[in-house]
Design an enzyme around this catalytic site. Structure first.
Site, PDB file in Angstrom:
ATOM      1  N   SER A 139       0.828  -1.201   0.000  1.00 15.43           N
ATOM      2  CA  SER A 139       0.000   0.000   0.000  1.00 15.43           C
ATOM      3  C   SER A 139       0.863   1.251   0.000  1.00 15.43           C
ATOM      4  O   SER A 139       1.947   1.271   0.599  1.00 15.43           O
ATOM      5  CB  SER A 139      -0.892   0.010   1.245  1.00 15.43           C
ATOM      6  OG  SER A 139      -1.539   1.252   1.403  1.00 15.43           O
ATOM      7  N   TYR A 152      -1.501   0.412  10.362  1.00 13.52           N
ATOM      8  CA  TYR A 152      -1.518  -0.045   8.975  1.00 13.52           C
ATOM      9  C   TYR A 152      -0.311   0.497   8.217  1.00 13.52           C
ATOM     10  O   TYR A 152       0.378  -0.236   7.491  1.00 13.52           O
ATOM     11  CB  TYR A 152      -2.814   0.394   8.296  1.00 13.52           C
ATOM     12  CG  TYR A 152      -3.034  -0.235   6.945  1.00 13.52           C
ATOM     13  CD1 TYR A 152      -3.467  -1.543   6.840  1.00 13.52           C
ATOM     14  CD2 TYR A 152      -2.813   0.489   5.779  1.00 13.52           C
ATOM     15  CE1 TYR A 152      -3.675  -2.130   5.600  1.00 13.52           C
ATOM     16  CE2 TYR A 152      -3.017  -0.090   4.539  1.00 13.52           C
ATOM     17  CZ  TYR A 152      -3.451  -1.392   4.447  1.00 13.52           C
ATOM     18  OH  TYR A 152      -3.649  -1.970   3.218  1.00 13.52           O
TER      19      TYR A 152
END
Length: 266
Positions: A139, A152
């Site tokens: 990501s 995250y």
């Protein structure tokens, strides 16, 4: 002997789309996730293309589960040509000072420990055969300040470094690694985003687009990008051309402040 791919998080969303796309390309599939029921649904789709599908309900953060998956898959197929580390977790974003430490660490374990254990389990067999692919689903959040989503972002930054380290160690071995950012995809994980209602429809990418990118990376045409972070919107042929002109770009990571039109990753 048919090629074999193992996909984690294969019970739904991006993982299911990748499994189906690889089945279309002639791969037999080992499908891994925590829930057996949804895995069987993915297996049925794979088998619909005439390919074999093995399901393994497992928690990839547990070393014993991963070792059991490895033994089962190698017993059934004899080898694994492709590992796609797709399983991921993102808890509800909140300020770090208010985060439950166990929940914060669960994100790290799922997104970093899990892929590390899977790589460690399957890499020796790939090295022995001098061939294989490992694709870590990553990501853009790992390359910038992620605010209230710190766990995250930290997990994905760690995954980038894992891909870097392993890619450097195995360079020239026949094993190829990539980080792939699939863009912002409507999944169970992204359904809890606080900005969900504010995002335009154009911000979203279908899971099938990520699956197609995986198929491209497995074609062999882009092996010179070994170790690279690739975004869904990247033109892989353009990247090859840029690297041919300047080898220093080989390990270039995503920008710290990506352009808005490319800022699609969950």
């Amino acid at each position: 002997m048919p090629d074999v791919a193992l996909v984690t998080g294969a019970s739904r969303g991006i993982g299911r789309a990748i499994a189906v796309r690889l089945a279309k390309s002639g791969y037999d599939l080992a499908l891994v996730a925590r829930s057996e029921g949804p895995l069987r649904e993915t297996a049925a789709l794979v088998e619909g293309f005439g390919r074999r599908a093995l399901t393994a309900a497992a928690d990839i953060t547990r070393r014993g589960d991963v070792e059991a998956v490895r033994a089962t898959v190698l017993d059934a197929f004899g080898h694994v040509d492709v590992l796609v580390n797709n399983a991921g977790y993102a808890s509800r974003p909140q300020p770090f000072a208010e985060w439950d430490p166990d929940d914060w660490w669960q994100v790290i374990e799922t997104n970093l420990r899990g892929p590390a254990l899977m790589c460690r389990a399957l890499l020796p067999e790939m090295l022995a055969r001098r061939g294989g692919y490992i694709i870590n689903i990553n990501s853009l959040q790992g390359s910038r300040v992620s605010g209230a989503g710190s766990a995250y972002g930290v997990s994905k930054a760690g995954l980038m470094r894992l891909t870097d380290a392993v890619a450097d160690e195995v360079r020239g071995s026949g094993v190829t690694l990539f980080d792939l950012s699939p863009g912002l995809v409507r999944t169970e994980m992204t359904s809890g985003r606080p900005d969900l209602d504010a995002l335009p429809e154009s911000a979203w990418s279908p899971p099938e687009a990520a699956a197609e990118k995986v198929a491209q990376l497995l074609s062999g045409r882009y092996d010179a990008l070994h170790g690279r972070f690739v975004h869904l919107t990247d033109d892989l042929d353009d990247l090859l051309g840029r690297i041919a002109g300047d080898a220093r770009l080989l390990r270039m990571q995503p920008p710290a402040d990506p352009a808005p039109e490319n800022d699609k990753t969950a």
